[in-house]
Write a protein that holds these residues in place. Structure first.
Motif, mmCIF file in Angstrom:
data_model
loop_
_atom_site.group_PDB
_atom_site.id
_atom_site.type_symbol
_atom_site.label_atom_id
_atom_site.label_comp_id
_atom_site.label_asym_id
_atom_site.label_seq_id
_atom_site.Cartn_x
_atom_site.Cartn_y
_atom_site.Cartn_z
ATOM 1 N N PRO A 274 1.128 -1.373 -0.074
ATOM 2 C CA PRO A 274 -0.150 -0.060 0.102
ATOM 3 C C PRO A 274 0.728 1.250 -0.157
ATOM 4 O O PRO A 274 0.444 2.289 -0.466
ATOM 5 C CB PRO A 274 -1.070 -0.046 1.371
ATOM 6 C CG PRO A 274 -0.892 -1.552 1.646
ATOM 7 C CD PRO A 274 0.585 -2.060 1.051
ATOM 8 N N GLU A 275 2.112 1.197 0.458
ATOM 9 C CA GLU A 275 2.852 2.517 0.452
ATOM 10 C C GLU A 275 3.687 2.450 -0.549
ATOM 11 O O GLU A 275 4.351 3.701 -0.826
ATOM 12 C CB GLU A 275 3.776 2.113 1.714
ATOM 13 C CG GLU A 275 3.396 1.956 3.228
ATOM 14 C CD GLU A 275 3.049 0.641 3.444
ATOM 15 O OE1 GLU A 275 3.501 -0.360 2.780
ATOM 16 O OE2 GLU A 275 2.039 0.445 4.099
ATOM 17 N N PHE A 276 3.706 1.676 -1.503
ATOM 18 C CA PHE A 276 4.798 1.634 -2.616
ATOM 19 C C PHE A 276 4.575 3.031 -3.516
ATOM 20 O O PHE A 276 5.383 3.735 -3.777
ATOM 21 C CB PHE A 276 4.680 0.323 -3.466
ATOM 22 C CG PHE A 276 5.647 0.076 -4.606
ATOM 23 C CD1 PHE A 276 7.043 -0.114 -4.136
ATOM 24 C CD2 PHE A 276 5.417 0.503 -5.988
ATOM 25 C CE1 PHE A 276 8.014 -0.144 -5.340
ATOM 26 C CE2 PHE A 276 6.681 0.664 -6.883
ATOM 27 C CZ PHE A 276 7.720 0.013 -6.355
ATOM 28 N N ALA A 277 3.143 2.877 -4.029
ATOM 29 C CA ALA A 277 2.989 4.105 -5.021
ATOM 30 C C ALA A 277 2.929 5.260 -4.466
ATOM 31 O O ALA A 277 3.318 6.468 -5.215
ATOM 32 C CB ALA A 277 1.696 3.862 -5.833
ATOM 33 N N PRO A 278 2.252 5.439 -3.451
ATOM 34 C CA PRO A 278 2.182 6.997 -2.661
ATOM 35 C C PRO A 278 3.700 7.358 -2.412
ATOM 36 O O PRO A 278 3.798 8.589 -2.426
ATOM 37 C CB PRO A 278 1.372 6.644 -1.334
ATOM 38 C CG PRO A 278 0.472 5.390 -1.913
ATOM 39 C CD PRO A 278 1.515 4.521 -2.453
ATOM 40 N N THR A 279 4.380 6.422 -2.160
ATOM 41 C CA THR A 279 6.030 6.852 -1.628
ATOM 42 C C THR A 279 6.765 7.292 -3.145
ATOM 43 O O THR A 279 7.396 8.203 -3.126
ATOM 44 C CB THR A 279 6.764 5.573 -1.225
ATOM 45 O OG1 THR A 279 6.139 5.215 -0.015
ATOM 46 C CG2 THR A 279 8.108 6.126 -0.744
ATOM 47 N N ILE A 280 6.359 6.711 -3.955
ATOM 48 C CA ILE A 280 6.940 7.117 -5.378
ATOM 49 C C ILE A 280 6.490 8.509 -5.470
ATOM 50 O O ILE A 280 7.147 9.485 -5.942
ATOM 51 C CB ILE A 280 6.902 6.405 -6.295
ATOM 52 C CG1 ILE A 280 7.804 4.953 -6.296
ATOM 53 C CG2 ILE A 280 7.076 6.895 -7.863
ATOM 54 C CD1 ILE A 280 7.510 3.794 -7.259
#
Length: 258
Positions: free
Chosen positions: A147-153
């Motif tokens: 869940p954090e992958f795309a928002p972090t990018i």
């Protein structure tokens, strides 16, 4: 490779179609590249350090657009540098209603849409395709599905984005051809032959084919092709999403490598 082999071999070869894409990769991954020439081609070579690991990367930009140039460039680089992974980042056209502008598409299959039979003015593509191995797709998903992958990018992008934008990452087929498509009817035709089609570009099949043909039973070269959607191949093209697409695809590649 062992430290003594860094000058001769590389863990990863990066292929880009545009200088802008190469610049964003260098900026995003934070590697100080040094230029070197091998067999008449200029490459950028550097080391990406992640904790006590080091990943040797060689980057090269195509001199010409299109899948033929991509295939030749990738094949030559793979033969010279013998990487485990060949990566292509950059931009693509997306299939409207399946993906949105700014989304990332990871090509799990690539096929060439401009080769086949011409019947009544319509190209019926052969759809010879190159597919990633199932375990490798699962590996990529196991990282990017967090869940954090795309928002972090997205949050690390140094530019401005629309307030309501939320990047998504898609896995699916990518069509490839030697022409810039500005015709929604043509996209509809492609979808008729490949219902799960997500994106269209000019290089992916060449890179995937090079990786497949340079693989052996003892050594597989994996192709990671990830691109950001900048238009819908409908003629309404602008540069609004180019920088973000180049950045986000490079950030995806960095996360996978690490």
């Amino acid at each position: 490779p062992q430290t003594a082999d860094v000058d001769r071999f590389a863990d990863v070869v990066l292929i880009t179609g545009l200088t802008q894409e190469l610049e964003w990769f260098s900026r995003t991954i934070g590697v100080q590249f040094e230029r070197t020439a091998r067999q008449g081609t200029s490459y950028l070579r550097g080391i990406h350090r992640d904790g006590d690991r080091q990943i040797s990367i060689v980057a090269v930009r195509q001199l010409d657009k299109g899948l033929t140039s991509a295939a030749v460039t990738a094949t030559k680089a793979i033969c010279i540098w013998q990487p485990s992974v060949v990566v292509m980042t950059g931009i693509c056209a997306g299939v409207e209603h399946s993906v949105a502008l700014g989304d990332l598409v990871v090509a799990v299959q690539c096929f060439e849409h401009a080769s086949g039979q011409l019947v009544d003015g319509e190209i019926l593509p052969l759809q010879n395709r190159i597919a990633l191995q199932s375990w490798f797709v699962d590996y990529l998903r196991s990282i990017s599905d967090s869940p954090e992958f795309a928002p972090t990018i997205q949050s690390a992008y140094p530019g401005e984005l629309p307030e309501d934008f939320a990047m998504r990452i898609h896995y699916g087929p990518m069509a490839c051809g030697p022409l810039v498509v500005k015709d929604p009817k043509y996209m509809t035709t492609l979808r008729a032959h490949e219902h799960s089609l997500l994106a269209l570009d000019m290089e992916s099949y060449g890179v995937a084919l090079a990786a497949a043909m340079c693989s052996t039973p003892a050594r597989t070269v994996h192709a990671v092709i990830v691109k950001g959607v900048v238009d819908y191949a409908d003629g309404a093209k602008n540069d609004d999403w180019h920088d973000y697409a180049a950045y986000a695809s490079a950030a995806f590649a960095r996360a996978i490598l690490e």
